[in-house]
Design a protein around this motif. Structure first.
Motif, short mmCIF file in Angstrom:
data_model
loop_
_atom_site.label_atom_id
_atom_site.label_comp_id
_atom_site.label_asym_id
_atom_site.label_seq_id
_atom_site.Cartn_x
_atom_site.Cartn_y
_atom_site.Cartn_z
N MET A 158 -1.00 3.22 -1.01
CA MET A 158 -0.52 4.48 -0.26
C MET A 158 -1.32 5.51 -1.03
O MET A 158 -0.85 7.01 0.27
N GLY A 159 -1.66 5.95 -1.70
CA GLY A 159 -1.26 6.99 -2.70
C GLY A 159 -0.57 7.70 -2.85
O GLY A 159 -0.39 8.60 -3.09
N GLY B 73 -7.02 3.26 -1.35
CA GLY B 73 -6.25 4.61 -0.32
C GLY B 73 -7.49 4.51 0.52
O GLY B 73 -6.84 5.44 1.80
N LEU B 98 3.09 8.15 6.21
CA LEU B 98 2.08 9.06 6.80
C LEU B 98 3.04 10.20 5.75
O LEU B 98 2.95 11.07 5.49
N LYS B 101 1.67 10.43 2.68
CA LYS B 101 0.99 11.22 2.74
C LYS B 101 0.67 12.76 3.03
O LYS B 101 0.39 13.79 2.76
N GLN B 148 -1.41 3.07 7.89
CA GLN B 148 -1.88 3.55 6.59
C GLN B 148 -3.51 3.44 6.36
O GLN B 148 -4.20 4.71 6.39
N SER B 149 -3.61 2.97 7.84
CA SER B 149 -5.79 2.97 7.59
C SER B 149 -6.22 2.25 9.25
O SER B 149 -5.23 1.10 9.20
#
Lengths: 252, 238
Positions: A158-159, B73, B98, B101, B148-149
């Motif tokens: 997820m970074g 990612g 989220l 991020k 996520q994506s």
């Protein structure tokens, strides 16, 4: 998966306590043991009620020492665990020292602390920290290490950065382990405070105990011994409430 | 054909053992491809390469024409375990990508909440993962993966831990939502039926790589003779 406590779970230990109380009444009532050696429960209760203002003053002092000592223990334990978790070499270097601090007999070191730091609150708090720091630190360390490698992989995908991994994985994962250590420590902390006061101080339940022992007021002594147990139990109850509050998912 | 994800000439060797060499995978937009093969054939290694967690010895991976070889990612990757965090509510778990991020927790949860109906998770927002059944947990993990994506999702045996009945239900359900959301999916499985039910294209990883296209799947495809024929063909390849 709520754990239901059945009636017998509560009644059985209560029964044992009641049995001990009855035995106590019988032994003192029949004067098998002379009254000045073992005062009867009624005498102890009367002694407690009569001396309540003094006892409460000392209790407040002892509780204050315990809370400060425990608070400092938790803060130091947390940062020590974070650093040891981050740097394996520091853990290797310092972990044995931590174990050694646990082997030092508290009762032997307390007078030395009084010698070094005087009769005030400092030596008491230091003794509590020495005794209570270790279980909490080990709790945090075990907790940080219990994080699943796949969970770290998930957050990385997820970074997430290191702080986020700590915030979302390591910290919440360490909570149950922390509380296990915290409970062990808390049961030691009031006893440590009392021992430390006994061996040199001007205030606190230890000082009071020492004083009534010198004047052969064993009824008062028994009253305070019971009070110290009750205080420790209350501390553990407070921690249990805190645990439920911070980890509501544990009861689900 | 418009490919959203391509892997070309992928080679990987571990300790002098060649896992695969010169492998090509093409994922058309909005479609599902399955990687089918027995355990130990290198399916998860290939997944790691596609998701960018592992570098191939040779070859490259591109997403929408952009080289993403070794760059994690971009694609979300759902592992075999659902990995829902037990101390967060379902909503909090799903909103986690989220939050990571940098979206504020409250806003992230609001955005995640909108998908709960669609993923059949309404009413479970404030439950903890331990209160959910296996199928529900898998839905939540899928929703988290989707949040996520939404471009490409990689699924590593997503329904492997479920009982047969729940698995069949989840496969039907996934077919429906992936069609509606226009998801592009790469799915790893060792279950021939699952590959045939879910995928538009099956990469059979046995002795060498074989590609089987399945076009114009009818409803209840798993009950047709065509299904049996393809299954026989795949089994002979493995």
């Amino acid at each position: 998966m709520k754990k239901q406590k059945s009636i017998t779970d509560i009644l059985l230990p209560l029964g044992v306590f009641a049995l001990i109380a009855v035995l106590w009444f019988v032994i003192t009532g029949t004067e098998v043991v002379p009254g000045f050696l073992l005062p009867s429960p009624t005498k102890v209760a009367i002694a407690f009620v009569k001396d309540i203002p003094t006892i409460m003053g000392h209790t407040g002092y002892t509780i204050a020492e315990s809370v400060i000592g425990m608070g400092i223990s938790i803060v130091i334990a947390f940062f020590a665990a974070v650093i040891m978790d981050k740097f394996a070499c520091i853990k290797k270097a310092f972990y044995p020292l931590l174990v050694v601090t646990q082997t030092i007999p508290a009762i032997a070191i307390a007078p030395i602390l009084v010698l070094w730091f005087g009769f005030g609150i400092a030596p008491k708090v230091i003794l509590i920290v020495i005794v209570c720091f270790f279980p909490v630190a080990v709790g945090f360390l075990d907790g940080f290490a219990s994080v699943d490698a796949d969970e770290i992989k998930l957050l990385c995908s997820m970074g997430a950065n290191n702080i986020q991994i700590f915030r979302h994985l390591k910290l919440p994962r360490s909570l149950p382990h922390f509380f296990a250590g915290f409970k062990v420590s808390s049961s030691y902390c009031i006893v440590s405070a009392v021992i430390s006061e006994w061996l040199g101080g001007t205030n606190g339940l230890g000082v009071y105990l020492n004083r009534v022992r010198s004047s052969y007021d064993y009824d008062k002594m028994f009253a305070v011994i019971i009070l110290v147990s009750v205080l420790s139990l209350m501390v553990m109850a407070v921690i249990s409430v805190l645990e439920k509050k911070l980890m509501p998912y544990r009861d689900k | 054909m418009n490919y959203i994800l391509t892997a070309e000439g992928i080679s990987k060797t571990f300790d002098d053992k060649t896992i695969f060499s010169g492998l090509d995978i093409h994922l058309p937009e909005g479609k599902t491809v399955a990687l089918l093969g027995p355990s130990g054939i290198g399916k998860t290694t290939l997944m790691n390469i596609l998701s960018g967690v592992m570098l191939p010895d040779r070859g490259k991976v591109t997403l929408c024409g952009e080289d993403i070889t070794g760059k994690p990612g971009h694609i979300s990757y759902m592992q075999q375990k659902d990995l829902l965090l037990p101390y967060y509510t379902v909503l909090h778990n799903v909103a986690l990508p989220l939050i990571i991020k940098g979206v504020k927790k409250k806003e992230a949860m609001e955005r995640a909440r909108q998908y709960f109906d669609f993923f059949g998770l309404q009413g479970y927002e404030n439950k903890y993962p331990s209160e959910l059944s296996g199928g529900m947990r898998q839905r939540a993990a899928l929703l988290r993966t989707y949040i996520q994506s939404d471009k490409v999702v990689l699924l590593d045996e997503p329904f492997g831990a479920l009982d047969a009945v729940t698995r069949a239900k989840m496969q039907k359900w996934y077919l429906e939502i992936s069609k509606e959301l226009g998801l592009s999916t790469v799915i790893i499985t060792h279950d021939t039926d699952e590959a045939l039910i879910l995928a538009d294209k099956v990469y059979v990883m046995g002795e060498g790589l074989r590609v089987i296209d399945i076009e114009n799947k009818p409803d209840d495809f798993e009950l047709t003779e065509e299904f049996i024929r393809l299954k026989k063909e795949i089994v002979s390849l493995l």
